[in-house]
Every structure is written in structure tokens, then in C-alpha cells.
Scaffold this active site. Structure first.
Site, short mmCIF file in Angstrom:
data_model
loop_
_atom_site.label_atom_id
_atom_site.label_comp_id
_atom_site.label_asym_id
_atom_site.label_seq_id
_atom_site.Cartn_x
_atom_site.Cartn_y
_atom_site.Cartn_z
N ARG A 1 -13.42 5.61 -2.13
CA ARG A 1 -13.74 7.00 -2.44
C ARG A 1 -14.81 7.09 -3.53
O ARG A 1 -15.77 7.86 -3.40
CB ARG A 1 -12.48 7.75 -2.90
CG ARG A 1 -11.56 8.08 -1.74
CD ARG A 1 -10.20 8.55 -2.23
NE ARG A 1 -9.41 9.11 -1.15
CZ ARG A 1 -8.08 9.24 -1.20
NH1 ARG A 1 -7.42 8.86 -2.27
NH2 ARG A 1 -7.43 9.77 -0.17
N HIS B 1 -2.76 3.84 -9.43
CA HIS B 1 -3.13 4.40 -8.12
C HIS B 1 -2.59 5.82 -7.94
O HIS B 1 -2.11 6.18 -6.89
CB HIS B 1 -2.62 3.46 -7.02
CG HIS B 1 -3.08 3.79 -5.63
ND1 HIS B 1 -4.41 3.98 -5.31
CD2 HIS B 1 -2.38 3.98 -4.48
CE1 HIS B 1 -4.51 4.27 -4.03
NE2 HIS B 1 -3.30 4.27 -3.50
N ASP C 1 -9.15 4.02 -3.67
CA ASP C 1 -9.82 4.63 -4.83
C ASP C 1 -11.25 4.12 -4.97
O ASP C 1 -12.16 4.87 -5.32
CB ASP C 1 -9.05 4.34 -6.12
CG ASP C 1 -7.63 4.90 -6.07
OD1 ASP C 1 -7.44 5.97 -5.48
OD2 ASP C 1 -6.72 4.26 -6.63
N MET D 1 -7.24 5.43 4.53
CA MET D 1 -6.20 4.53 4.01
C MET D 1 -6.16 3.24 4.84
O MET D 1 -6.07 2.13 4.31
CB MET D 1 -4.83 5.23 4.07
CG MET D 1 -3.67 4.38 3.64
SD MET D 1 -3.65 4.11 1.87
CE MET D 1 -2.81 5.59 1.32
N ILE E 1 0.84 -1.20 0.00
CA ILE E 1 0.00 0.00 0.00
C ILE E 1 0.88 1.25 0.00
O ILE E 1 0.39 2.36 -0.17
CB ILE E 1 -0.97 -0.05 1.21
CG1 ILE E 1 -2.18 0.86 1.00
CG2 ILE E 1 -0.24 0.22 2.51
CD1 ILE E 1 -3.34 0.58 1.95
N ALA E 2 2.20 1.04 0.17
CA ALA E 2 3.15 2.18 0.20
C ALA E 2 3.23 2.82 -1.17
O ALA E 2 3.48 2.14 -2.16
CB ALA E 2 4.53 1.70 0.65
N ASN E 3 3.03 4.13 -1.20
CA ASN E 3 3.09 4.86 -2.47
C ASN E 3 4.53 5.15 -2.89
O ASN E 3 5.41 5.17 -2.06
CB ASN E 3 2.30 6.17 -2.34
CG ASN E 3 0.81 5.93 -2.59
OD1 ASN E 3 0.46 5.13 -3.44
ND2 ASN E 3 -0.04 6.59 -1.84
#
Length: 203
Positions: free
Chosen positions: A41, A65, A38, A116, A5-7
Site C-alpha cells: 500500500r 500491523h 502495508d 491481501m 497473516i491472520a489478524n
């Protein structure tokens, strides 16, 4: 199962995949980029506009993403919803830029945290449910893919005991959604290459 999940997820999944390949332990069916925020949201924004319960709205979000690579498929929403073209364009842009909206709302003091965490938990619970034998578990995830010309692409995935049971693909797209996919390609390919190059140049 490795759920990242780390951007920037568009690059961190290629990075992790290339490192695993180096060590001969790469299994594309067990490596997921978590893009669930996403979807959460998109579900929330559509529910708000249509007066629906967000828990009962499900919109697949494909692509990547970040920004323009986030492609909500509102035409595939359950329950079925419709918006005039201008509202659809504005809604799509809001979903794509929701992360920035949060940063602005927090006046630079942080980014999305609770949402998140919720999204990460939802995806993880789905993976665990499928591993424990629950059938019909579907989540979107950013994975190694043959669905488009991009090596990695997020689509709805049928999850099973060993990870991805079946990639369910893009489904039927509207002309507007096809255009969004076309517009995402350059950025997505560049982000993937950036990740692969990072590993290739690691000392």
C-alpha cells in the site's frame, strides 16, 4: 517456516509463539507475521503521488500491523522521495487506515482480499527464494525482536535458508518517524500482552 497473516497479527504472532514454546518447538527465526500489505500500500500510494511505477518503489514499513502501529519510513524510500510535512502526515495516516478505507469502499460487504492475497504471495515467494539459496532477499516482517522495547516488532529482515538471517533494524529515522514509533508503543505492547495472556489462560 510459519507465516501468519491472520489478524490481529500484533496478537496472533505472540499467541502462536507462546503455544510453540509450550510444546518446546519455538524457533523465532522461523516465525513471521506477514505485514507485506502495508508495504504494498505504501509503495502504491507514493507511486501514485509521484507518477512512479509501484513495482519500482520500495518503502520499509515497521512496527506492527494495525492503525497507529503501522509506521511507513518514507524517508528510507527507494527511489528517494520528498513530501511537505502536511502531505507526509496525510499520506502516513492513509497508509495506516487503508484497511478501513477498503471496508468503507465495499460498504461493509468485505475487506481487502485480492491485495491481501498478493501481499501474502509476495512474502511467501521471498521466503521460498531465500530457502532455495537466493541471496540478498529482504522483506519486512513482524517478528521476535530486540530492536525496541517491544518483544515483537516489524523491521526489514534479511532472509536465508533457515529463516531470518539478520534483522536489519529500524535504520536512520527522521524526527517525524521517531515520534510515530513512540506513539505506537503503548498499543503494540498491549496487543502483545493480550496475545500472551490469551495463551496463559487457555484451558
Amino acid at each position: 517456516m510459519i507465516c501468519i497473516i491472520a489478524n490481529p497479527v500484533n496478537s496472533t504472532i505472540p499467541i502462536a509463539s507462546e503455544v510453540m514454546k509450550k510444546y518446546g518447538v519455538y524457533n523465532p527465526n522461523r516465525m513471521f507475521g506477514v505485514t507485506t500489505l502495508d508495504i504494498v500500500r505504501a509503495n502504491a500510494f507514493v507511486a501514485e503521488l509521484k507518477g512512479l511505477d509501484p513495482a519500482r518503489v520500495n518503502i520499509p514499513v515497521i512496527g506492527g500491523h494495525a492503525g497507529k502501529t503501522i509506521i511507513p519510513l518514507i524517508s528510507q524510500c527507494t527511489p528517494k522521495v520528498e513530501f511537505p510535512a502536511d502531505q507526509l502526515a496525510a499520506l502516513t495516516a492513509r497508509i495506516q487506515e487503508a484497511g478501513t478505507e477498503v471496508v468503507k469502499a465495499k460498504a461493509g460487504a468485505g475487506s481487502a482480499t485480492l491485495s491481501m492475497a498478493y501481499a501474502g504471495a509476495r512474502f511467501t515467494f521471498s521466503v521460498l527464494d531465500a530457502m532455495n539459496g537466493k541471496e540478498g532477499v529482504v522483506e519486512c516482517g513482524y517478528v521476535r525482536s530486540e530492536e525496541t522495547e517491544c518483544k515483537y516488532f516489524s523491521t526489514p529482515l534479511l532472509l536465508g535458508k533457515s529463516g531470518i538471517e539478520k534483522n536489519l533494524g529500524l535504520g536512520k529515522l527522521t524526527a517525524f518517524e521517531e515520534q510515530l514509533v513512540a506513539e505506537a508503543m503503548t498499543e503494540l505492547k498491549a496487543s502483545i500482552k493480550k496475545g500472551e495472556d490469551f495463551v496463559a489462560n487457555m484451558k
